[in-house]
Design a protein around this motif. Structure first.
Motif, PDB file in Angstrom:
ATOM      1  N   ALA A 259       3.028  14.744   2.769  1.00  0.00           N
ATOM      2  CA  ALA A 259       3.477  14.299   4.094  1.00  0.00           C
ATOM      3  C   ALA A 259       2.489  13.282   4.662  1.00  0.00           C
ATOM      4  CB  ALA A 259       3.618  15.494   5.024  1.00  0.00           C
ATOM      5  N   LEU A 260       1.200  13.555   4.492  1.00  0.00           N
ATOM      6  CA  LEU A 260       0.185  12.627   5.009  1.00  0.00           C
ATOM      7  C   LEU A 260       0.287  11.280   4.300  1.00  0.00           C
ATOM      8  CD1 LEU A 260      -2.319  12.250   6.814  1.00  0.00           C
ATOM      9  CD2 LEU A 260      -3.697  12.870   4.838  1.00  0.00           C
ATOM     10  N   THR A 261       0.528  11.326   2.986  1.00  0.00           N
ATOM     11  CA  THR A 261       0.684  10.079   2.231  1.00  0.00           C
ATOM     12  C   THR A 261       1.832   9.255   2.786  1.00  0.00           C
ATOM     13  OG1 THR A 261      -0.039  11.279   0.292  1.00  0.00           O
ATOM     14  CG2 THR A 261       0.979   9.147  -0.075  1.00  0.00           C
ATOM     15  N   PHE A 262       2.970   9.935   3.018  1.00  0.00           N
ATOM     16  CA  PHE A 262       4.116   9.204   3.555  1.00  0.00           C
ATOM     17  C   PHE A 262       3.820   8.691   4.958  1.00  0.00           C
ATOM     18  CE2 PHE A 262       6.567  10.773   0.036  1.00  0.00           C
ATOM     19  CZ  PHE A 262       7.547   9.821  -0.108  1.00  0.00           C
TER      20      PHE A 262
ATOM     21  N   ILE B 157       0.832  -1.206   0.000  1.00  0.00           N
ATOM     22  CA  ILE B 157       0.000   0.000   0.000  1.00  0.00           C
ATOM     23  C   ILE B 157       0.870   1.261   0.000  1.00  0.00           C
ATOM     24  CG2 ILE B 157      -1.611   1.329   1.399  1.00  0.00           C
ATOM     25  CD1 ILE B 157      -2.815  -1.339   2.272  1.00  0.00           C
ATOM     26  N   GLY B 158       1.951   1.230   0.791  1.00  0.00           N
ATOM     27  CA  GLY B 158       2.827   2.399   0.856  1.00  0.00           C
ATOM     28  C   GLY B 158       3.451   2.715  -0.497  1.00  0.00           C
ATOM     29  N   TYR B 159       3.909   1.669  -1.195  1.00  0.00           N
ATOM     30  CA  TYR B 159       4.485   1.887  -2.524  1.00  0.00           C
ATOM     31  C   TYR B 159       3.459   2.517  -3.448  1.00  0.00           C
ATOM     32  CZ  TYR B 159       8.711  -0.930  -1.992  1.00  0.00           C
ATOM     33  OH  TYR B 159       9.926  -1.397  -1.622  1.00  0.00           O
ATOM     34  N   THR B 160       2.261   1.963  -3.413  1.00  0.00           N
ATOM     35  CA  THR B 160       1.259   2.355  -4.382  1.00  0.00           C
ATOM     36  C   THR B 160       0.763   3.770  -4.107  1.00  0.00           C
ATOM     37  OG1 THR B 160      -0.133   0.917  -5.707  1.00  0.00           O
ATOM     38  CG2 THR B 160      -1.088   1.713  -3.678  1.00  0.00           C
ATOM     39  N   MET B 161       0.661   4.142  -2.822  1.00  0.00           N
ATOM     40  CA  MET B 161       0.187   5.497  -2.498  1.00  0.00           C
ATOM     41  C   MET B 161       1.212   6.536  -2.926  1.00  0.00           C
ATOM     42  SD  MET B 161      -1.545   4.946   1.219  1.00  0.00           S
ATOM     43  CE  MET B 161      -1.924   6.663   1.494  1.00  0.00           C
ATOM     44  N   VAL B 162       2.503   6.266  -2.622  1.00  0.00           N
ATOM     45  CA  VAL B 162       3.541   7.232  -3.002  1.00  0.00           C
ATOM     46  C   VAL B 162       3.640   7.307  -4.525  1.00  0.00           C
ATOM     47  CG1 VAL B 162       6.013   7.663  -2.946  1.00  0.00           C
ATOM     48  CG2 VAL B 162       4.819   7.043  -0.873  1.00  0.00           C
ATOM     49  N   TYR B 163       3.560   6.153  -5.170  1.00  0.00           N
ATOM     50  CA  TYR B 163       3.649   6.170  -6.633  1.00  0.00           C
ATOM     51  C   TYR B 163       2.478   6.955  -7.224  1.00  0.00           C
ATOM     52  CZ  TYR B 163       4.682   4.829 -11.366  1.00  0.00           C
ATOM     53  OH  TYR B 163       5.008   4.880 -12.687  1.00  0.00           O
TER      54      TYR B 163
ATOM     55  N   GLY C 118       1.428   5.609   4.539  1.00  0.00           N
ATOM     56  CA  GLY C 118       2.136   4.486   3.923  1.00  0.00           C
ATOM     57  C   GLY C 118       3.187   3.910   4.862  1.00  0.00           C
ATOM     58  N   SER C 119       3.943   4.790   5.516  1.00  0.00           N
ATOM     59  CA  SER C 119       5.004   4.305   6.400  1.00  0.00           C
ATOM     60  C   SER C 119       4.430   3.625   7.630  1.00  0.00           C
ATOM     61  CB  SER C 119       5.896   5.456   6.842  1.00  0.00           C
ATOM     62  OG  SER C 119       6.262   6.235   5.747  1.00  0.00           O
ATOM     63  N   SER C 120       3.306   4.135   8.143  1.00  0.00           N
ATOM     64  CA  SER C 120       2.725   3.509   9.326  1.00  0.00           C
ATOM     65  C   SER C 120       2.248   2.100   8.997  1.00  0.00           C
ATOM     66  CB  SER C 120       1.550   4.329   9.850  1.00  0.00           C
ATOM     67  OG  SER C 120       1.930   5.657   9.987  1.00  0.00           O
TER      68      SER C 120
ATOM     69  N   SER D 235       6.544   6.334  15.329  1.00  0.00           N
ATOM     70  CA  SER D 235       7.881   6.883  15.049  1.00  0.00           C
ATOM     71  C   SER D 235       8.321   6.527  13.635  1.00  0.00           C
ATOM     72  CB  SER D 235       8.887   6.399  16.088  1.00  0.00           C
ATOM     73  OG  SER D 235       8.800   5.012  16.236  1.00  0.00           O
ATOM     74  N   THR D 236       7.940   5.342  13.144  1.00  0.00           N
ATOM     75  CA  THR D 236       8.285   5.003  11.763  1.00  0.00           C
ATOM     76  C   THR D 236       7.562   5.915  10.781  1.00  0.00           C
ATOM     77  OG1 THR D 236       8.479   2.730  12.498  1.00  0.00           O
ATOM     78  CG2 THR D 236       8.504   3.100  10.147  1.00  0.00           C
ATOM     79  N   GLY D 237       6.308   6.242  11.089  1.00  0.00           N
ATOM     80  CA  GLY D 237       5.575   7.184  10.247  1.00  0.00           C
ATOM     81  C   GLY D 237       6.296   8.523  10.183  1.00  0.00           C
ATOM     82  N   ALA D 238       6.812   8.971  11.351  1.00  0.00           N
ATOM     83  CA  ALA D 238       7.543  10.237  11.376  1.00  0.00           C
ATOM     84  C   ALA D 238       8.799  10.142  10.524  1.00  0.00           C
ATOM     85  CB  ALA D 238       7.900  10.593  12.819  1.00  0.00           C
ATOM     86  N   ILE D 239       9.468   8.982  10.583  1.00  0.00           N
ATOM     87  CA  ILE D 239      10.682   8.827   9.773  1.00  0.00           C
ATOM     88  C   ILE D 239      10.319   8.823   8.288  1.00  0.00           C
ATOM     89  CG2 ILE D 239      12.470   7.143   9.170  1.00  0.00           C
ATOM     90  CD1 ILE D 239      12.906   6.718  12.086  1.00  0.00           C
ATOM     91  N   GLY D 240       9.150   8.277   7.950  1.00  0.00           N
ATOM     92  CA  GLY D 240       8.695   8.332   6.565  1.00  0.00           C
ATOM     93  C   GLY D 240       8.562   9.764   6.076  1.00  0.00           C
ATOM     94  N   ILE D 241       7.977  10.627   6.923  1.00  0.00           N
ATOM     95  CA  ILE D 241       7.832  12.037   6.537  1.00  0.00           C
ATOM     96  C   ILE D 241       9.201  12.690   6.384  1.00  0.00           C
ATOM     97  CG2 ILE D 241       6.941  14.272   7.270  1.00  0.00           C
ATOM     98  CD1 ILE D 241       4.700  12.838   8.665  1.00  0.00           C
ATOM     99  N   LEU D 242      10.091  12.374   7.344  1.00  0.00           N
ATOM    100  CA  LEU D 242      11.452  12.918   7.299  1.00  0.00           C
ATOM    101  C   LEU D 242      12.148  12.505   6.002  1.00  0.00           C
ATOM    102  CD1 LEU D 242      13.552  14.410   9.109  1.00  0.00           C
ATOM    103  CD2 LEU D 242      14.398  12.152   9.714  1.00  0.00           C
ATOM    104  N   LEU D 243      11.939  11.238   5.612  1.00  0.00           N
ATOM    105  CA  LEU D 243      12.541  10.720   4.382  1.00  0.00           C
ATOM    106  C   LEU D 243      12.112  11.563   3.183  1.00  0.00           C
ATOM    107  CD1 LEU D 243      13.920   8.281   2.864  1.00  0.00           C
ATOM    108  CD2 LEU D 243      11.655   7.279   2.773  1.00  0.00           C
ATOM    109  N   ASP D 244      10.804  11.857   3.130  1.00  0.00           N
ATOM    110  CA  ASP D 244      10.306  12.663   2.011  1.00  0.00           C
ATOM    111  C   ASP D 244      10.915  14.054   2.030  1.00  0.00           C
ATOM    112  OD1 ASP D 244       8.554  13.601  -0.093  1.00  0.00           O
ATOM    113  OD2 ASP D 244       7.541  14.690   1.513  1.00  0.00           O
ATOM    114  N   ARG D 245      10.953  14.659   3.231  1.00  0.00           N
ATOM    115  CA  ARG D 245      11.459  16.025   3.337  1.00  0.00           C
ATOM    116  C   ARG D 245      12.923  16.095   2.932  1.00  0.00           C
ATOM    117  NH1 ARG D 245       7.249  19.349   5.631  1.00  0.00           N
ATOM    118  NH2 ARG D 245       5.880  18.489   4.057  1.00  0.00           N
TER     119      ARG D 245
END
Lengths: 295, 350
Positions: free
Chosen positions: A193-196, A25-31, A199-201, A73-83
């Motif tokens: 950011a919400l998408t990441f 799901i995370g791949y598909t949402m970001v894509y 998806g990350s969560s 915390s993983t969700g937060a790291i996902g947002i950080l990754l995007d930023r």
């Protein structure tokens, strides 16, 4: 006896497939929104697994507190990754974005290697998930039943957000037409950011269940499940959330059944998924459900 | 600058290079010679990788597969039947390979040819897709080769790998191949084919409208790149003398990617500079993994820190200096002459 064995394997396949689905799901949402394969997505599994281990072992928190904390915390790291890795490259050529994604993936793996070391760590599986149900000749671990159920609950929650709320509408709009959505006055950065975050969560939840299923954790544990989940996303039609879930379940069942029915080919298990991917790309590049969720 | 002048300069530069190599082979330490040999192998790999990634603009992530194919081919052909007997304990080697024994040069050419054949076969699914999909399919190819190396025990000896290869690779072999690869690939880039590849990179639809057939031109690039990757794989196998599937992981591809990104995607001389910097820098950076003594206290070495630094360098270059060192420029005689002329012009007061 033959049918119980088949049933047993089918249950295992569905259980494995539910994990692929969560990660896909995370791949598909970001894509869907950025048109980018987030190569670092698989490594979020590893992040959440280590977060859970340290929560339980270091702070000796109970598992029902640790797991949500690890997911957040993983969700937060996902947002950080995007930023950090993707946002500066929004206007750049696609090849730069992909290279940045690969770089981010390697950075996460090797940082983890430096911080926690390369020795595999055992994952403390809570007793709650440890029971074994016996029904006739069937031996089923409770976890095997729980993971598809948890996946379905999470997926319905996600579908509610995407299809019934205002932010969900904005997300669908962004995946439909990025520029037009910006013109409508929607803050795309917060939507991305919400998408990441979502998806990350979900990947984090998948990572924790993966860690309970295969309780040897190392910094590179996310690579193979991440790839398989990506293949599942392509199988279901990338950009399509329901497709990713179906693709995940299909891939899990397919893999387990091939190994179960043709044990001589077990060594080649990891190669099958890629052959499947090549087959899909050759004959039906949009996957079984077609591209995009907004239709 | 006239072609004749350039030719003379090229000959002079090559003589200087081989003169330097001769000095090193006579007076250099074993460590220096080893690093120089490594540099040449990585120049071959980076320049051939740049042909697909930089010049054609396809993000190809499977060169480790081609390197593995080349390494195994050349190793299996150059070992004597008796040595093969010693290696294959668990399962016997299949018949025709078990008795063939050829000179090193033939085994290198065969390594390149088999790798190019693999490239030809996989080009059918690979070149039908672009962008992210091409990246993931080629990545999958690299993984499939690794899985096959592990699983096909009667050909590759599985996870045990092949041991006790003759250390044929020396300065002259590796630099000879590197120079040959650079010349062949640069001539290809300068040719009509190279122009078509660049046109496809910039705008595939427009290139097709001008009558360029993308799949044919890209196939040439893909196969030439695979050929030299395979040859370099053969050289690598006979340098480290022990190969196993674990040697040819995605990390190898990642390292090549760093070289060509740092040097400048699309520039052959950039790829060369990247390969030299990476190989030399990688050795220099070993300091961070060793304990360091600074007067009163010791900083413990951190194993794995080098890869963190490499990933950081890749990300910083792609985020803040996307053109790398040379961008798409070539560090050739024209470039040097124009720089020199500009330097002279700014020096003289008006």
């Amino acid at each position: 006896m033959r049918t119980t064995l088949l049933l047993q394997q089918l249950i295992n396949g569905v259980s494995l497939g539910s994990l692929y689905a969560l990660i896909a799901i995370g791949y598909t949402m970001v894509y869907g929104i950025l048109r980018l394969i987030n190569f670092a997505h698989g490594d979020l599994l590893m992040v959440s697994a280590y977060a859970a281990i340290y929560g339980i072992a270091l702070f000796s928190l109970p598992w029902f507190l640790t797991f949500p904390l690890a997911i957040i915390s993983t969700g937060a790291i996902g947002i950080l990754l995007d930023r950090a890795a993707y946002k500066p490259l929004r206007q750049a050529p696609r090849i730069s974005l992909l290279i940045s994604a690969i770089g981010a993936s390697f950075l996460m793996e090797n940082l983890a290697l430096v911080i926690v070391g390369g020795v595999p760590k055992p994952f403390p599986r809570p007793d709650f998930f440890n029971h074994v149900i016996r029904a006739g000749h069937l031996h089923i671990q409770v976890l095997t039943i729980y993971s598809p159920l948890i996946t379905l609950v999470l997926v319905f929650g996600l579908l509610y957000i995407v299809f019934k709320t205002r932010v969900g509408k904005a997300m669908r709009a962004a995946s439909w037409d990025f520029e037009a959505t910006r013109l409508m006055g929607i803050n795309l950065d917060s939507i991305i950011a919400l998408t990441f975050l979502l998806g990350s969560s979900l990947a984090a939840a998948g990572g924790i269940m993966w860690a309970m299923k295969y309780p040897q954790i190392n910094p590179f544990m996310g690579v193979i499940p991440g790839l398989k989940a990506f293949i599942a996303a392509v199988l279901g039609g990338i950009g399509n959330i329901v497709g990713a879930v179906i693709g995940g379940f299909l891939l899990g069942v397919f893999e387990i059944l091939i190994v179960a029915l043709l044990p001589g080919l077990a060594d080649y298990r990891d190669a099958f998924a890629f052959l499947l991917l090549i087959g899909i790309l050759l004959f039906r590049p949009t996957g079984i459900m077609g591209e995009r969720s907004a239709h | 600058m006239s072609a004749k002048w350039k030719f003379c300069l090229n000959i002079a530069a090559l003589s200087a290079l081989f003169g330097l190599l001769y000095l090193f082979s006579r007076y250099g330490s074993g460590y220096q010679i080893r690093i120089l040999t490594n540099i040449a192998i990585f120049i071959t790999l980076a320049v051939s990788y740049n042909l697909v990634n930089g010049v054609c603009g396809l993000l190809h992530l499977g060169p480790n597969g081609f390197i593995a194919v080349g390494a195994y081919t050349s190793a299996l052909l150059s070992m004597t039947p008796a040595e093969k007997e010693l290696n294959f304990i668990l399962e016997h080697l299949v018949w025709p390979i078990s008795v063939i024994h050829v000179p090193f040069l033939v085994s290198l050419i065969a390594a390149g040819a088999v790798a190019a054949l693999f490239a030809f076969v996989i080009s059918f699914p690979v070149l039908r897709v672009r962008g992210d999909y091409l990246a993931i399919v080629t990545f999958g190819f690299g993984e499939v080769v690794r899985v096959l190396c592990n699983a096909c025990q009667s050909v590759t000896n599985g996870p045990l790998g092949l041991k006790g290869l003759h250390p044929y690779t020396n300065l002259w072999w590796s630099w000879g191949v590197a120079v040959l690869a650079v010349i062949v690939i640069q001539r290809l880039i300068d040719s009509n084919y190279g122009l078509a590849m660049k046109a496809i990179r910039e705008d595939e639809t427009a290139a097709m409208a001008m009558g360029v057939d993308p799949s044919r031109r890209l196939l040439v690039a893909f196969m030439v790149s695979a050929f030299f990757s395979g040859v370099a794989g053969g050289l690598l196998a006979h340098l480290i003398t022990t190969i196993s599937p674990g040697v040819f992981t995605f990390v190898l591809t990642f390292n090549l990617l760093i070289m060509i990104v740092v040097g400048g995607l699309g520039s052959t001389t950039g790829a060369i500079i990247g390969a030299v910097l990476f190989t030399w820098g990688g050795e220099a950076l070993r300091i961070v993994e060793r304990p360091m003594d600074i007067g009163i206290f010791t900083i413990p070495g951190i194993p794995g820190m080098r890869m963190v630094i490499f990933s950081l360098i890749l990300m910083l270059v792609i985020l803040f200096a996307r053109n790398g060192i040379l961008g798409r420029w070539e560090l050739n005689w024209d470039f040097l002459a124009s720089k020199f002329a500009r330097l002279r012009r700014t020096d003289t007061p008006l």
